[in-house]
Scaffold this motif. Structure first.
Motif, mmCIF file in Angstrom:
data_model
loop_
_atom_site.group_PDB
_atom_site.id
_atom_site.type_symbol
_atom_site.label_atom_id
_atom_site.label_comp_id
_atom_site.label_asym_id
_atom_site.label_seq_id
_atom_site.Cartn_x
_atom_site.Cartn_y
_atom_site.Cartn_z
ATOM 1 N N PRO A 49 0.730 -1.150 -0.026
ATOM 2 C CA PRO A 49 0.070 -0.037 0.147
ATOM 3 C C PRO A 49 0.917 1.269 -0.091
ATOM 4 N N THR A 50 2.174 1.311 0.797
ATOM 5 C CA THR A 50 2.852 2.515 0.910
ATOM 6 C C THR A 50 3.456 2.961 -0.639
ATOM 7 N N ASP A 56 0.547 6.620 -6.976
ATOM 8 C CA ASP A 56 -0.577 7.470 -7.255
ATOM 9 C C ASP A 56 -0.043 9.163 -7.090
ATOM 10 N N ALA A 57 0.728 9.485 -5.913
ATOM 11 C CA ALA A 57 1.403 10.757 -5.891
ATOM 12 C C ALA A 57 2.235 11.045 -7.122
ATOM 13 N N LEU A 58 2.607 10.003 -7.821
ATOM 14 C CA LEU A 58 3.687 10.450 -8.927
ATOM 15 C C LEU A 58 2.788 10.625 -10.146
ATOM 16 N N GLY A 59 1.385 10.259 -10.129
ATOM 17 C CA GLY A 59 0.656 10.486 -11.050
ATOM 18 C C GLY A 59 0.601 9.309 -11.966
ATOM 19 N N LEU A 60 0.636 8.261 -11.616
ATOM 20 C CA LEU A 60 1.034 7.011 -12.377
ATOM 21 C C LEU A 60 -0.088 5.941 -12.115
ATOM 22 N N GLY A 61 -1.080 6.388 -11.098
ATOM 23 C CA GLY A 61 -2.119 5.454 -10.962
ATOM 24 C C GLY A 61 -2.981 4.841 -11.982
ATOM 25 N N GLU A 62 -3.199 5.582 -12.771
ATOM 26 C CA GLU A 62 -4.040 4.908 -14.116
ATOM 27 C C GLU A 62 -3.181 3.987 -14.822
ATOM 28 N N ASP A 63 -1.890 4.404 -15.235
ATOM 29 C CA ASP A 63 -1.106 3.527 -15.911
ATOM 30 C C ASP A 63 -0.955 2.434 -14.990
ATOM 31 N N PHE A 64 -0.452 2.385 -13.764
ATOM 32 C CA PHE A 64 -0.222 1.260 -13.071
ATOM 33 C C PHE A 64 -1.541 0.370 -13.243
ATOM 34 N N ALA A 65 -2.937 0.961 -13.094
ATOM 35 C CA ALA A 65 -3.905 -0.028 -12.950
ATOM 36 C C ALA A 65 -4.234 -0.764 -14.278
ATOM 37 N N ILE A 311 12.621 6.876 -1.154
ATOM 38 C CA ILE A 311 11.691 8.162 -0.953
ATOM 39 C C ILE A 311 12.630 8.842 0.198
ATOM 40 N N ALA A 312 13.034 8.373 1.014
ATOM 41 C CA ALA A 312 13.742 8.918 2.112
ATOM 42 C C ALA A 312 15.037 9.706 1.466
ATOM 43 N N THR A 313 15.812 8.937 0.735
ATOM 44 C CA THR A 313 16.893 9.394 -0.127
ATOM 45 C C THR A 313 16.684 10.652 -0.704
ATOM 46 N N ALA A 314 15.532 10.538 -1.536
ATOM 47 C CA ALA A 314 15.362 11.670 -2.435
ATOM 48 C C ALA A 314 14.848 12.793 -1.710
ATOM 49 N N ARG A 315 14.169 12.800 -0.507
ATOM 50 C CA ARG A 315 13.686 13.860 0.041
ATOM 51 C C ARG A 315 14.726 14.295 0.942
ATOM 52 N N ILE A 316 15.656 13.839 1.465
ATOM 53 C CA ILE A 316 16.732 14.362 2.290
ATOM 54 C C ILE A 316 17.770 14.960 1.325
ATOM 55 N N GLU A 401 7.209 6.908 4.414
ATOM 56 C CA GLU A 401 7.851 8.268 4.064
ATOM 57 C C GLU A 401 6.933 9.086 3.085
ATOM 58 N N PRO A 402 6.755 10.308 3.390
ATOM 59 C CA PRO A 402 6.057 11.273 2.676
ATOM 60 C C PRO A 402 6.675 11.298 1.459
ATOM 61 N N VAL A 403 5.991 11.534 0.277
ATOM 62 C CA VAL A 403 6.491 11.872 -1.041
ATOM 63 C C VAL A 403 7.067 13.407 -1.208
ATOM 64 N N PRO A 404 8.046 13.458 -1.653
ATOM 65 C CA PRO A 404 8.505 14.894 -1.619
ATOM 66 C C PRO A 404 7.422 15.814 -2.736
ATOM 67 N N ASP A 405 7.259 17.021 -2.514
ATOM 68 C CA ASP A 405 6.421 17.521 -3.257
ATOM 69 C C ASP A 405 6.740 17.837 -4.777
#
Length: 410
Positions: A49-50, A56-65, A311-316, A401-405
């Motif tokens: 789920p994470t 979803d946050a990356l805007g890929l939900g429809e493609d993934f589905a 995710i953490a690596t990218a954000r930090i 981890e929160p997805v960076p904006d």
């Protein structure tokens, strides 16, 4: 000699997600993948789920589905010839109350296509990192070899090792590893699935075999656990058909598929490891995912943990990579952030090895042959807190981890 800002070695889920995240932050990134494609069977195909939240946050939900997939939202266990519910993900918080079973190559192909649209992203297939490049004792990139034998160097402000549990880069860096003994290895194989079979995830624990079966639609992706180091001996001593015969003895609905395995070539060995680097970094190099902490297959959480590392690596690190000012202290922040989830999950896996897997492999745990539901299982099913905790940790992990904006496209 070539140059990039961030060089990622390994085109698995951690490496590909990290590359896409950083590229969306405007950071020049190159991902090296030693193979020519992503087609490897019996790799971890669970998308938790994470990770679905990230997609979803990356805007890929429809493609993934649109990718071929099955949803695992229940766990059932055969006991005395009947199927009993063990756990459900329906109580989980968030939108995704299931684990998606998606061929990993399809997911990685999707990330490659999306990454290709980012000007800062570059994926190089058939390119294997063979050693580190150092300048004044600082990692400055890697030496590589292509499939056709060409060699070269790529220099980078930061090199990130995502090259798995047998990481060439962590070995080249001489980083110290702490490992724990594991009582088992695993055989992966496929069993045809009938429409009348139960759905979801089915663990089988009998006097002769412990198997976990994942519903993949038209087949079961299955893993049977064997005593550590016993692969060659068992293959020499038993016909491959013994696997299915022992399964059908406790799972009656498999009785019509005892001939599903025709040769030992259809059974792949996973050498199970459980280890963790004391320090995930050195000057110019960071290890994440299995390169930093090889996980047991228990719970199927290795991919999820690796993606959360990414995710953490990218954000930090994104701000420091943009300004070309990454320091060793910044790399230490990534490890500090991700150490607790790693320790907790590995601790749970070590407990499962001792209390469940070792007795099962030794034939001392015999749940599926029991005529009555074991007392411990009754307690597990009836007390919500006990029942919910393992499902939550498997599905959501520790410290999601929160997805960076800067990477969001939702």
């Amino acid at each position: 000699m070539e140059r990039t800002t961030c060089l990622i070695v390994g085109g698995g889920p951690a490496g590909m997600f990290l590359g896409l995240l950083l590229a969306r932050g405007g950071i020049e990134v190159t991902v090296l993948e030693k193979h020519g494609d992503f087609l490897r069977d019996f790799r971890g195909d669970t998308v938790h789920p994470t990770t679905l939240d990230l997609i979803d946050a990356l805007g890929l939900g429809e493609d993934f589905a649109k990718l071929p997939q099955r949803r695992l939202d229940t766990v059932q266990i055969p006991i005395g010839g009947r199927m009993e519910p063990l756990a459900s993900f329906s109580h989980l918080p968030g939108r995704h109350k299931y684990v998606a079973m998606v061929p990993q190559w399809d997911l990685l192909d999707l990330l490659a296509r999306v990454g290709d649209a980012e000007p800062a992203f570059r994926l190089r297939m058939n390119t294997e990192a063979v050693d580190l490049v150092r300048e004044n004792s600082v990692v400055a990139g890697v030496r590589y070899r292509t499939k056709d034998g060409a060699t070269g160097e790529i220099r980078a402000d930061l090199t990130v090792a995502c090259d798995g549990r047998s990481s060439v880069l962590r070995a080249a860096a001489g980083l110290s590893v702490r490992d724990w003994p594991t009582p088992f290895d695993a055989w992966w194989f496929r069993i045809p699935r009938n429409t009348t079979d139960p759905a979801g995830l089915v663990p089988v624990v009998s006097a002769h075999r412990m198997v976990v079966m994942f519903d993949r639609g038209d087949f079961w992706q299955s893993a049977t656990l064997i005593a550590k180091g016993s692969d060659a001996e068992l293959r020499a001593r038993h016909p491959v058909a013994e696997i299915m015969r022992s399964l059908a003895a406790v799972v009656p609905w498999l009785a019509d598929r005892t001939d599903a395995l025709g040769s030992w070539g259809e059974v792949k060995l996973l050498n199970v490891k459980l280890d963790r680097l004391d320090r995930w970094y050195t000057d110019g190099l960071l290890c994440i995912g299995d390169a930093a902490h090889a996980m047991s297959p228990i719970g199927g959480v290795g991919i999820n943990l690796a993606v959360q590392d990414a995710i953490a690596t990218a954000r930090i690190l994104a701000p420091k990579l943009l300004s070309h000012t990454v320091t060793t202290a910044d790399l230490a922040r990534v490890q500090h952030r991700r150490m607790l989830p790693t320790v907790v999950i590995q601790g749970m896996q070590r407990l499962a090895h001792t209390q469940i897997v070792r007795p099962a492999v030794g034939g001392r745990l015999n749940v599926s042959n029991s005529r009555e539901t074991p007392v411990a299982l009754k307690i597990f099913r009836r007390i919500p807190v006990i029942r919910s905790l393992p499902a939550f940790l498997v599905a959501r992990g520790v410290i999601p981890e929160p997805v960076p904006d800067f990477a969001r496209r939702a």
